[in-house]
Design a protein around this motif. Structure first.
Motif, mmCIF file in Angstrom:
data_model
loop_
_atom_site.group_PDB
_atom_site.id
_atom_site.type_symbol
_atom_site.label_atom_id
_atom_site.label_comp_id
_atom_site.label_asym_id
_atom_site.label_seq_id
_atom_site.Cartn_x
_atom_site.Cartn_y
_atom_site.Cartn_z
ATOM 1 N N GLU A 111 0.740 -1.224 -0.067
ATOM 2 C CA GLU A 111 -0.056 -0.041 0.125
ATOM 3 C C GLU A 111 0.788 1.301 -0.151
ATOM 4 O O GLU A 111 1.761 1.199 0.973
ATOM 5 N N PHE A 112 0.505 2.156 -0.910
ATOM 6 C CA PHE A 112 1.285 3.243 -0.991
ATOM 7 C C PHE A 112 0.396 4.700 -0.872
ATOM 8 O O PHE A 112 -0.771 4.613 -1.031
ATOM 9 N N ILE A 113 0.855 5.676 -0.482
ATOM 10 C CA ILE A 113 -0.011 6.924 -0.432
ATOM 11 C C ILE A 113 0.512 7.919 -1.395
ATOM 12 O O ILE A 113 1.851 8.042 -1.579
ATOM 13 N N VAL A 114 -0.596 8.434 -2.068
ATOM 14 C CA VAL A 114 -0.130 9.513 -3.375
ATOM 15 C C VAL A 114 0.571 10.652 -2.538
ATOM 16 O O VAL A 114 -0.290 11.369 -1.761
ATOM 17 N N MET A 115 1.815 11.377 -2.727
ATOM 18 C CA MET A 115 2.153 12.502 -2.342
ATOM 19 C C MET A 115 1.993 13.503 -3.384
ATOM 20 O O MET A 115 1.681 14.620 -3.039
ATOM 21 N N GLU A 116 2.013 13.345 -4.475
ATOM 22 C CA GLU A 116 2.027 14.353 -5.730
ATOM 23 C C GLU A 116 1.381 13.590 -6.828
ATOM 24 O O GLU A 116 1.987 12.447 -7.172
ATOM 25 N N CYS A 117 0.768 14.264 -7.693
ATOM 26 C CA CYS A 117 0.161 13.624 -9.018
ATOM 27 C C CYS A 117 0.061 14.829 -9.969
ATOM 28 O O CYS A 117 -0.680 15.817 -9.648
ATOM 29 N N SER A 118 0.460 14.576 -11.105
ATOM 30 C CA SER A 118 0.139 15.348 -12.177
ATOM 31 C C SER A 118 0.073 14.798 -13.567
ATOM 32 O O SER A 118 0.369 13.511 -13.807
ATOM 33 N N TRP B 81 4.422 10.898 -7.081
ATOM 34 C CA TRP B 81 5.290 10.447 -6.019
ATOM 35 C C TRP B 81 4.581 9.977 -5.152
ATOM 36 O O TRP B 81 3.482 10.281 -4.502
ATOM 37 N N VAL B 82 4.889 8.548 -4.650
ATOM 38 C CA VAL B 82 4.291 7.831 -3.626
ATOM 39 C C VAL B 82 5.254 7.639 -2.413
ATOM 40 O O VAL B 82 6.563 7.560 -2.643
ATOM 41 N N GLN B 83 4.586 7.071 -1.346
ATOM 42 C CA GLN B 83 5.442 6.841 -0.185
ATOM 43 C C GLN B 83 4.516 5.536 0.440
ATOM 44 O O GLN B 83 3.377 5.592 0.448
ATOM 45 N N LYS B 84 5.521 4.500 0.758
ATOM 46 C CA LYS B 84 4.881 3.421 1.360
ATOM 47 C C LYS B 84 4.263 3.663 2.720
ATOM 48 O O LYS B 84 4.831 4.738 3.605
ATOM 49 N N THR B 85 3.143 3.483 2.813
ATOM 50 C CA THR B 85 2.297 3.458 4.394
ATOM 51 C C THR B 85 3.152 3.102 5.445
ATOM 52 O O THR B 85 3.055 3.338 6.482
ATOM 53 N N SER B 86 3.906 1.795 5.152
ATOM 54 C CA SER B 86 4.851 1.321 6.363
ATOM 55 C C SER B 86 6.060 2.123 6.446
ATOM 56 O O SER B 86 6.810 1.911 7.487
ATOM 57 N N GLU B 87 6.331 2.985 5.764
ATOM 58 C CA GLU B 87 7.630 3.877 5.935
ATOM 59 C C GLU B 87 7.164 5.276 6.026
ATOM 60 O O GLU B 87 7.811 6.273 5.639
ATOM 61 N N THR C 231 9.829 7.607 7.669
ATOM 62 C CA THR C 231 10.922 8.175 6.791
ATOM 63 C C THR C 231 10.424 9.260 5.652
ATOM 64 O O THR C 231 9.512 9.411 5.643
ATOM 65 N N ASP C 232 11.508 9.547 5.058
ATOM 66 C CA ASP C 232 11.257 10.374 3.787
ATOM 67 C C ASP C 232 11.548 9.778 2.693
ATOM 68 O O ASP C 232 11.960 10.609 1.551
ATOM 69 N N LYS C 233 11.411 8.376 2.509
ATOM 70 C CA LYS C 233 11.981 7.983 1.296
ATOM 71 C C LYS C 233 10.647 7.927 0.522
ATOM 72 O O LYS C 233 9.651 7.223 1.006
ATOM 73 N N GLN C 234 10.516 8.307 -0.753
ATOM 74 C CA GLN C 234 9.749 8.600 -1.527
ATOM 75 C C GLN C 234 10.124 7.787 -3.096
ATOM 76 O O GLN C 234 11.115 7.722 -3.347
ATOM 77 N N TYR C 235 9.026 7.357 -3.921
ATOM 78 C CA TYR C 235 9.217 6.618 -5.107
ATOM 79 C C TYR C 235 8.583 7.639 -6.233
ATOM 80 O O TYR C 235 7.261 7.974 -6.069
ATOM 81 N N PHE C 236 9.250 7.701 -7.271
ATOM 82 C CA PHE C 236 8.807 8.195 -8.341
ATOM 83 C C PHE C 236 8.187 7.414 -9.710
ATOM 84 O O PHE C 236 9.170 6.264 -9.737
ATOM 85 N N CYS C 237 7.103 7.524 -10.065
ATOM 86 C CA CYS C 237 6.787 6.542 -11.170
ATOM 87 C C CYS C 237 5.769 7.259 -12.182
ATOM 88 O O CYS C 237 5.010 8.158 -11.788
ATOM 89 N N LEU D 249 -6.147 9.166 -9.474
ATOM 90 C CA LEU D 249 -5.410 9.279 -8.414
ATOM 91 C C LEU D 249 -5.411 10.841 -7.864
ATOM 92 O O LEU D 249 -5.294 11.791 -8.773
ATOM 93 N N ASN D 250 -5.556 11.285 -6.756
ATOM 94 C CA ASN D 250 -5.476 12.585 -6.156
ATOM 95 C C ASN D 250 -4.266 12.632 -5.036
ATOM 96 O O ASN D 250 -4.247 11.416 -4.475
ATOM 97 N N PRO D 251 -3.742 13.588 -4.558
ATOM 98 C CA PRO D 251 -2.761 13.339 -3.379
ATOM 99 C C PRO D 251 -3.599 13.132 -2.022
ATOM 100 O O PRO D 251 -4.803 13.607 -1.727
ATOM 101 N N GLY D 252 -2.780 12.096 -1.304
ATOM 102 C CA GLY D 252 -3.582 11.579 -0.281
ATOM 103 C C GLY D 252 -4.273 10.203 -0.506
ATOM 104 O O GLY D 252 -4.761 9.730 0.315
ATOM 105 N N ASP D 253 -4.487 9.891 -1.574
ATOM 106 C CA ASP D 253 -5.176 8.551 -2.050
ATOM 107 C C ASP D 253 -4.325 7.444 -1.586
ATOM 108 O O ASP D 253 -3.059 7.433 -1.833
ATOM 109 N N LEU D 254 -4.920 6.192 -1.170
ATOM 110 C CA LEU D 254 -4.326 5.038 -1.117
ATOM 111 C C LEU D 254 -4.218 4.338 -2.194
ATOM 112 O O LEU D 254 -5.451 4.131 -3.096
ATOM 113 N N VAL D 255 -2.992 3.659 -2.700
ATOM 114 C CA VAL D 255 -3.039 2.980 -4.148
ATOM 115 C C VAL D 255 -2.107 1.588 -3.741
ATOM 116 O O VAL D 255 -1.246 1.742 -2.882
#
Length: 511
Positions: free
Chosen positions: A315-322, A346-352, A355-361, A369-375
């Motif tokens: 599970e990831f949380i959406v931090m930013e979407c364009s 930009w997404v970040q694991k809900t288990s992390e 931390t400040d580790k994020q992933y871009f894809c 998707l909107n910022p704050g959504d779970l995916v």
């Protein structure tokens, strides 16, 4: 002259019956009709009560020597069958008319009124009307006896899929129910990685194999085993086995294509997402929205595997979407999906979250998707990919994260689901919690994908109140217009309907 006129106008003379002395018109026997009937019974030798065998399971009547035929009450076919039961004695008289006398449908009685003629004393023709009573006796036919035995079968279709998720089987089950392909089965047995369909004839099994080839991408093999043989009549008894293997790809799988196959599909990226499995495998490239369909023959020529297990979804949380509006397409590119929008997130694991580790894809879910959504998605950066095609790829072309679908509250979706599906009656080995979770995944796929939903009969669940088609979270739901009413016709209503339609209507047959 006057004498001749009087003789011409004179009525024929009457004679006396030789038995009772009643004046009668002259006839060859010189006897009245009442006395003739008391002396001669032309229906003698014709049985007044006959037994008819009827199979309650398949609703068929037995026609000697070894045929079972389907006949409606008071039909022409049933009347012909009843007359054949007394064909021998009936051949000695002339049948003038035959018809049914109405009886209660549940009385196990059939009454046929016969009108016959026969020449009796000195050429006199006597006509007589009488009723033959047919007693309907229950007797199970050979086909139904084999069905009830459940151990007798001549052909089996073994459907297998080497995958850890049963989404394709749940979809296939609904197709079988919709088109009634389960009606000729003796038994359906569910095992760990597939289903077994048992049949009483090889033709029914072949028809099932043809249906599977039209509905899911698969391949099959046939074999047979000799059970017995008769060298005198040159007859052989075989048991046939059809092994059907469905492609090991399910919806929401991330697959790694070979370079040759990716190029033939319009220079797609080798890592794609399976968005649907129907009669073909539907893939989408999350980097370009390019789609492609792969049929069974193409897959077996260029096989590929799923890169991740469904339990590896994170599970990831959406931090930013364009949204990506302008995308440069390479030469020879294939079709682009119109139902999806390309997004950079930009997404970040809900288990992390600490931390400040994020992933871009890049993802094909930009329209959802909107910022704050779970995916839900697969973390390929921290996953050990054991695939021959992916291991040869440049690491820059392997994405860190592949997003699969937006995540909603499952408990709330189950509580508001006002529809249901029918299931095949089958023998289960065991039912664990993982099977229930996979079935809920399939129900959610039906709500989210209209293309799959149109091939499935969905029934309204009257126990759940009707609400709006979209809940507060925006989770997709099935509209009432797409649901069918689950009708239950009682036996009493059916009997009344049959009784009203079968009253009256005497059928006459001249032989």
């Amino acid at each position: 002259m006057e004498y001749m006129t009087e003789s011409a106008d004179r009525t024929p003379a009457h004679i006396l019956c030789c038995e009772c002395g009643v004046p009668i018109s002259p006839n060859p026997a010189n006897i009245c009709v009442a006395c003739l009937r008391s002396k001669v019974d032309i229906s003698q030798g014709i049985p007044k009560q006959v037994c008819v065998s009827f199979c309650k399971q398949c609703q068929r009547y037995f026609q000697p020597p070894g045929t079972w035929i389907q006949c409606a009450l008071e039909s022409r076919e049933l009347l012909a069958l009843c007359l054949k039961k007394i064909k021998g004695p009936l051949s000695k008289v002339r049948l003038v008319d035959a018809g049914f006398v109405w009886t209660e449908p549940h009385s196990k009685r059939l009454k046929v009124k016969l009108t016959i003629q026969k020449e009796v004393m000195n050429g006199a023709i006597l006509q007589q009307v009488f009723v033959v009573d047919y007693v309907v006796q229950p007797q199970m036919c050979g086909d139904c006896h084999r069905v009830e035995a459940k151990d007798f079968w001549k052909a089996v279709v073994q459907v297998r899929q080497k995958t850890l998720h049963k989404k394709t089987f749940y979809y296939l089950e609904q197709l079988i129910l919709k088109y009634g392909m389960h009606q000729n089965t003796l038994r359906i047995k569910e095992i760990h990685d597939g289903l077994d369909f048992y049949y009483s004839s090889k033709q029914h099994a072949q028809k099932m194999v043809e249906f599977l080839q039209c509905t899911v991408p698969c391949r099959h093999k046939a074999s047979q085993r000799l059970i017995s043989q008769d060298i005198h009549s040159n007859t052989y008894n075989y048991k046939s086995t059809f092994s059907v293997e469905i492609v090991p790809i399910c919806k929401d799988n991330v697959v790694g294509l070979s370079p040759r196959l990716a190029q033939s599909l319009g220079n797609m990226n080798q890592i794609c997402v399976c968005i649907r499995v129907t009669s073909a495998i539907h893939l989408i490239d999350p980097n370009t929205l390019q789609v492609a369909d792969i049929d069974g023959s193409t897959f077996w020529s260029n096989p590929f595997n799923s890169l991740c297990h469904p339990k590896q979804l994170e599970e990831f949380i959406v931090m930013e979407c364009s949204i990506v509006r302008d995308l440069k397409r390479s030469a020879g590119a294939g079709m682009i999906s119109k139902k999806h929008m390309l997004g950079e997130v930009w997404v970040q694991k809900t288990s992390e979250m600490n931390t400040d580790k994020q992933y871009f894809c890049r993802t094909h879910l930009g329209h959802l998707l909107n910022p704050g959504d779970l995916v839900l998605g697969f973390d390929l950066a921290n996953c050990n990919l054991n695939d021959e095609h992916v291991n040869k790829m440049n690491s820059d072309r392997v994405p860190d994260v592949v997003l699969i679908k937006k995540n909603y509250d499952r408990t709330k979706r189950q509580r508001r689901r006002n529809w249901k599906l029918k299931e095949l009656a089958r023998d289960r080995e065991n039912m664990d919690t993982d099977d229930e979770r996979q079935y809920q995944d399939f129900l959610e796929d039906l709500e989210e994908d209209e293309a799959i939903r149109k091939n499935v009969n969905i029934y309204r669940d009257s126990t759940i109140p009707v609400e709006s088609d979209t809940d507060d979270e925006g989770a997709p739901r099935i509209s009432l217009a797409e649901m069918l009413e689950d009708l239950h016709i009682s036996q009493d209503a059916t009997g009344e309907e049959a009784r009203s339609s079968l009253k009256g209507g005497v059928l006459k047959v001249e032989v």
